[in-house]
Write an enzyme that holds these catalytic residues in place. Structure first.
Site, PDB file in Angstrom:
ATOM      1  CG  ASP A  83    -125.029  16.317  65.108  1.00 40.90           C
ATOM      2  OD1 ASP A  83    -123.988  16.988  64.954  1.00 40.90           O
ATOM      3  OD2 ASP A  83    -125.091  15.334  65.883  1.00 40.90           O
ATOM      4  CG  HIS A 101    -123.538  15.011  69.052  1.00 40.03           C
ATOM      5  ND1 HIS A 101    -123.678  15.959  68.069  1.00 40.03           N
ATOM      6  CD2 HIS A 101    -122.931  15.641  70.084  1.00 40.03           C
ATOM      7  CE1 HIS A 101    -123.163  17.119  68.477  1.00 40.03           C
ATOM      8  NE2 HIS A 101    -122.712  16.947  69.701  1.00 40.03           N
ATOM      9  CD  GLU A 117    -122.962  19.923  71.933  1.00 39.40           C
ATOM     10  OE1 GLU A 117    -122.323  19.102  71.241  1.00 39.40           O
ATOM     11  OE2 GLU A 117    -122.487  20.406  72.978  1.00 39.40           O
TER      12      GLU A 117
HETATM   13  C1  XIL Z   1    -116.944  20.212  68.182  1.00 37.38           C
HETATM   14  C2  XIL Z   1    -116.987  21.206  67.025  1.00 37.38           C
HETATM   15  O1  XIL Z   1    -118.220  21.075  66.327  1.00 37.38           O
HETATM   16  C3  XIL Z   1    -115.794  20.948  66.092  1.00 37.38           C
HETATM   17  O2  XIL Z   1    -115.785  21.926  65.065  1.00 37.38           O
HETATM   18  C4  XIL Z   1    -114.505  20.998  66.889  1.00 37.38           C
HETATM   19  O3  XIL Z   1    -113.440  20.661  66.037  1.00 37.38           O
HETATM   20  C5  XIL Z   1    -114.566  20.005  68.055  1.00 37.38           C
HETATM   21  O4  XIL Z   1    -115.696  20.288  68.889  1.00 37.38           O
HETATM   22  N1  XIL Z   1    -119.605  17.935  71.854  1.00 37.38           N
HETATM   23  C6  XIL Z   1    -119.428  19.232  72.183  1.00 37.38           C
HETATM   24  C7  XIL Z   1    -118.964  20.219  71.181  1.00 37.38           C
HETATM   25  O5  XIL Z   1    -119.826  19.657  73.293  1.00 37.38           O
HETATM   26  O6  XIL Z   1    -118.217  21.292  71.763  1.00 37.38           O
HETATM   27  C8  XIL Z   1    -118.145  19.551  70.098  1.00 37.38           C
HETATM   28  O7  XIL Z   1    -117.969  20.527  69.083  1.00 37.38           O
HETATM   29  C9  XIL Z   1    -118.889  18.331  69.548  1.00 37.38           C
HETATM   30  C10 XIL Z   1    -119.125  17.328  70.645  1.00 37.38           C
END
Ligand code: XIL
Length: 356
Positions: free
Chosen positions: A272, A241, A270
């Protein structure tokens, strides 16, 4: 109007520092070719409602992704409304879509401090915590045995700012079971499906700054200790992230080199760009976001070929970022490779540059 945190000089510096120009599409190439011929598998997190309601969402996932991961649906909150009921309906639906489209599907996540239902949050002793954690893993991994071949077994085990060793996050699992909960979870998952790849996943490993360096070191300490104790572990996931924070490219390359030296897989799980503190104008913000992704993937690929790169969603239309990181200027966030009209952004070109 430029946002105060970002001077034009900073912006031009951020863009000029990264050789994006050859990556950005000439008019003829503006549209990436929908194909799944990736040399490094690309995928995205999928969410339930959109999958049912949005044909263009389904089509975009099917056109570009050779694997999917569950954004929700396989977290405790979704799976376990009560202690004795497992609800696999959402996870089964995602898996069916993935399999119908010839995609792999990875499971997220078996043990996390987040998304716990109230009955689990209320667990107040070691025996119950251990029993419920193991029962959860055995039941869920058992249900998907042979179908989900890759699990985020433990998510976000490291503290946000690990001042002292071991630097594990204060969570229900750590408080009730102790540091051994990580190894316990991995062993239970390996027993439930010996064929599944087991991953531990974390975030904020990639940035410049003492706090992030300490988090990188704490993550490596955990991984080394698991390896030393022959705990079943196949790979490490960096959530990715990204944000306006600079990428510590040397630090990230060194981290990825150590993971490779340990014979472990490296996944981007993940990806973004949390752009709430980035410049306002979309076309500029897209360039800065693409530059961050280039710095991030460039530092990783300098050391290791990831076993997959997944973004946390595929279109700005469906992202967690606006819920948790709204912009002060009220402009929509632009965290993902495709915009709300499913037009590809420079970020997608950067992903294609590294993963095609
Ligand atoms: C986030 C989801 O995208 C949201 O929709 C939910 O409300 C909260 O969780 N790191 C992670 C993910 O490992 O599981 C999280 O996902 C974002 C941060």
């Amino acid at each position: 109007m430029m946002t105060p945190e970002f001077s034009r000089r900073d912006l031009i510096g951020a863009i000029a520092a990264v050789p994006l120009a050859p990556l950005l599409p000439t008019p003829a190439e503006a549209q990436p070719i929908p194909t799944r011929k990736w040399s490094v598998p690309y995928g995205a997190a999928v969410r339930g409602g959109s999958l049912t309601e949005d044909a263009e969402y389904r089509a975009t996932l099917a056109a570009y992704c050779d694997q999917l991961v569950s954004e929700g649906g396989l977290k405790w909150f979704d799976l376990r409304p009560t202690r004795d009921r497992f609800d696999f309906s959402e996870g089964d639906r995602y898996l069916a879509f993935a399999r119908a489209n010839g995609m792999k599907f990875r499971g997220h996540t078996l043990v996390w401090h987040g998304a716990l239902p109230p009955w689990a949050e209320a667990i107040d002793n070691a025996v119950v915590a251990e029993r419920e954690m193991i029962r959860h893993i055995e039941t869920v991994v058992g249900h998907y045995r042979g179908k989900i071949a890759n699990w985020d077994v433990v998510n976000e085990a490291i503290a946000d700012d690990p001042q002292t060793a071991p630097g594990l996050r204060d969570s229900l699992w750590l408080r009730r079971i102790g540091p051994r909960y990580v190894a316990l979870a991995l062993r239970a998952a390996a027993q439930a499906d010996p064929g599944a790849k087991l991953i531990i996943n974390d975030y904020d490993i990639e940035f410049v700054g003492d706090r992030y360096k300490r988090k990188r070191e704490a993550f490596l300490r955990l991984i080394r200790s698991l390896r030393a104790d022959n705990v079943p572990l196949h790979g490490v996931g960096l959530q990715g992230h990204l944000s306006d924070n600079q990428i510590d490219q040397a630090g990230l390359t060194a981290f990825a080199s150590e993971i490779k030296a340990m014979g472990l897989e490296f996944m981007v799980t993940e990806l973004d760009v949390v752009d709430n503190k980035m410049p306002g104008p979309p076309e500029m913000r897209d360039m800065v976001a693409a530059a961050r992704v280039h710095d991030f993937l460039g530092a990783i690929f300098a050391a290791i070929r990831p076993s997959a790169v997944l973004t946390w969603g595929i279109t700005d239309k469906y992202s967690w970022v606006p819920i948790y990181f709204k912009r002060g200027d009220g402009l929509p966030n632009r965290p993902l490779p495709f915009d709300v009209q499913y037009k590809p952004k420079p970020m997608m070109q950067v992903i294609e540059h590294f993963c095609r």
